[in-house]
Design a protein around this motif. Sequence first.
Motif, PDB file in Angstrom:
ATOM      1  N   GLY A  88       0.805  -1.206   0.000  1.00 27.99           N
ATOM      2  CA  GLY A  88       0.000   0.000   0.000  1.00 27.99           C
ATOM      3  C   GLY A  88       0.844   1.266   0.000  1.00 27.99           C
ATOM      4  O   GLY A  88       0.577   2.206  -0.759  1.00 27.99           O
ATOM      5  N   GLN A  89       1.858   1.293   0.845  1.00 29.89           N
ATOM      6  CA  GLN A  89       2.704   2.485   0.923  1.00 29.89           C
ATOM      7  C   GLN A  89       3.529   2.666  -0.345  1.00 29.89           C
ATOM      8  O   GLN A  89       3.755   3.800  -0.789  1.00 29.89           O
ATOM      9  CB  GLN A  89       3.603   2.414   2.150  1.00 29.89           C
ATOM     10  CG  GLN A  89       2.830   2.553   3.449  1.00 29.89           C
ATOM     11  CD  GLN A  89       3.720   2.825   4.659  1.00 29.89           C
ATOM     12  OE1 GLN A  89       4.924   3.023   4.527  1.00 29.89           O
ATOM     13  NE2 GLN A  89       3.117   2.840   5.836  1.00 29.89           N
ATOM     14  N   ALA A  90       3.970   1.566  -0.949  1.00 35.95           N
ATOM     15  CA  ALA A  90       4.732   1.664  -2.198  1.00 35.95           C
ATOM     16  C   ALA A  90       3.843   2.211  -3.323  1.00 35.95           C
ATOM     17  O   ALA A  90       4.292   3.038  -4.139  1.00 35.95           O
ATOM     18  CB  ALA A  90       5.291   0.298  -2.579  1.00 35.95           C
ATOM     19  N   THR A  91       2.584   1.760  -3.356  1.00 33.78           N
ATOM     20  CA  THR A  91       1.653   2.236  -4.386  1.00 33.78           C
ATOM     21  C   THR A  91       1.354   3.720  -4.195  1.00 33.78           C
ATOM     22  O   THR A  91       1.384   4.504  -5.154  1.00 33.78           O
ATOM     23  CB  THR A  91       0.345   1.427  -4.332  1.00 33.78           C
ATOM     24  OG1 THR A  91       0.642   0.036  -4.427  1.00 33.78           O
ATOM     25  CG2 THR A  91      -0.582   1.823  -5.481  1.00 33.78           C
ATOM     26  N   LEU A  92       1.071   4.104  -2.955  1.00 34.88           N
ATOM     27  CA  LEU A  92       0.796   5.509  -2.653  1.00 34.88           C
ATOM     28  C   LEU A  92       2.006   6.382  -2.986  1.00 34.88           C
ATOM     29  O   LEU A  92       1.861   7.479  -3.541  1.00 34.88           O
ATOM     30  CB  LEU A  92       0.411   5.658  -1.179  1.00 34.88           C
ATOM     31  CG  LEU A  92       0.129   7.081  -0.678  1.00 34.88           C
ATOM     32  CD1 LEU A  92      -0.982   7.740  -1.483  1.00 34.88           C
ATOM     33  CD2 LEU A  92      -0.225   7.054   0.813  1.00 34.88           C
ATOM     34  N   ARG A  93       3.188   5.884  -2.690  1.00 32.84           N
ATOM     35  CA  ARG A  93       4.408   6.652  -2.986  1.00 32.84           C
ATOM     36  C   ARG A  93       4.559   6.894  -4.486  1.00 32.84           C
ATOM     37  O   ARG A  93       4.889   8.006  -4.918  1.00 32.84           O
ATOM     38  CB  ARG A  93       5.642   5.922  -2.446  1.00 32.84           C
ATOM     39  CG  ARG A  93       6.930   6.741  -2.586  1.00 32.84           C
ATOM     40  CD  ARG A  93       8.160   5.961  -2.134  1.00 32.84           C
ATOM     41  NE  ARG A  93       9.299   6.854  -2.014  1.00 32.84           N
ATOM     42  CZ  ARG A  93      10.068   7.255  -3.031  1.00 32.84           C
ATOM     43  NH1 ARG A  93       9.799   6.827  -4.265  1.00 32.84           N
ATOM     44  NH2 ARG A  93      11.078   8.081  -2.834  1.00 32.84           N
ATOM     45  N   ARG A  94       4.300   5.871  -5.288  1.00 32.60           N
ATOM     46  CA  ARG A  94       4.437   6.033  -6.737  1.00 32.60           C
ATOM     47  C   ARG A  94       3.492   7.109  -7.271  1.00 32.60           C
ATOM     48  O   ARG A  94       3.876   7.933  -8.110  1.00 32.60           O
ATOM     49  CB  ARG A  94       4.200   4.705  -7.458  1.00 32.60           C
ATOM     50  CG  ARG A  94       5.345   3.719  -7.330  1.00 32.60           C
ATOM     51  CD  ARG A  94       5.188   2.562  -8.297  1.00 32.60           C
ATOM     52  NE  ARG A  94       4.016   1.752  -8.020  1.00 32.60           N
ATOM     53  CZ  ARG A  94       3.996   0.723  -7.175  1.00 32.60           C
ATOM     54  NH1 ARG A  94       5.093   0.379  -6.519  1.00 32.60           N
ATOM     55  NH2 ARG A  94       2.881   0.026  -6.994  1.00 32.60           N
TER      56      ARG A  94
END
Length: 387
Positions: free
Chosen positions: A171-177
């Motif tokens: 989730g955090q990786a997706t939000l970061r992108r």
Amino acid sequence: MPTTTHTIRYNSGKTNLFNAHLMAVKFEDMYGFTVEGNVDDVNVLNEVREKIREQGRVWWALEANKGANWYLQPKISSNEGMISVTSLKLSVLTNTITLRRLIRKGVPPVLRPKVWLSVSGAAKKRSTVPETYYDELIRATEGKTTPATRQIDHDLPRTFPCHPWLNSEEGQATLRRVLVGYSFRDSEVGYCQGLNYVAALLLLVMKTEEDAFWMLAVLLENVLVSDCYTGTLSGCHVEQRVFKDLLAKKCPRIAAHLEAMGFDVSLVATEWFLCLFSKSLPSETTLRVWDVLFNEGAKVLFHVALAIFKMREDDLLRIQHIGDVIDILQTTTHHLYDPDELLTFAFDKIGSMTTNTITKERKKQETVVMAELDQRIRRMSSLKMDG
């Protein structure tokens, strides 16, 4: 993206019927957020779910009658509340009026991605660039560090930390992108705190990461007033001044009472406008506000903010302490599980506010805000020279 849940689970223990409604309980809402409330809140959410099912049947019936994509057609522009029908087919006008009424009653969660992309203009915006645009943008940002990426990395763990998917590595990786990608698309905006909450909720609604990115893009570039998220936040300052004036016009008793107390409405309204209510209202209520926001524009934010004050007018007029104002408004927003209650106040009790009227007010306030910012810059420059 995580799978949407439609089950409320809570364990309130044993209690008698007299005070059962006061019992504090924890439950999971439709978008996976764990919420603390009472049994009355749970009952309201169950009623909201039933309304969503009923509204879904209305949409399905229209799709059966008009076709699955009946609303995916050019929008009719609105000017001073009057719809221009020149050179437009009657069917288009009928569909536009039908869609506006339907959206105010709520878009079924399963249809939100498609409806939002269409009515907001995000699908049209995406169609103007190559299909590989988003993937290439993300590849171009890999390994690069900017002030924006550093602030994003700082904010990721603090963005809805109790949500299981948003707090996960995926989730955090997706939000970061999504956030980093947009910061490179528009370096003037870069990244501003508040966008993390908006983008996170978009990710929970939209079917794909790229869809969420384009919804964020259309929000910042077309739906909201410009410069809301730039370094000076000048657009946000303008909106706060406009809101203060609208409160005085629409809720004069409240405005006068708060002014006499020395309460600045921006203490609560700044977060409402920067986060588009995503940190303040329950998720489904926020998304019902966004349904209308994407279709009718940023004036909806003023309607909703005014409604929150209006709903608690009697309580606000009784209190004498600034802290109590904040407590009342926060308690109200956190327990607004019934979107229809809020939106009825927003549009029926507050009354009409045309886009043109708000635009004129913005232009007036923009002059004041820019003068203040210029004065502040001059003072800072003077201090540096003296130092």
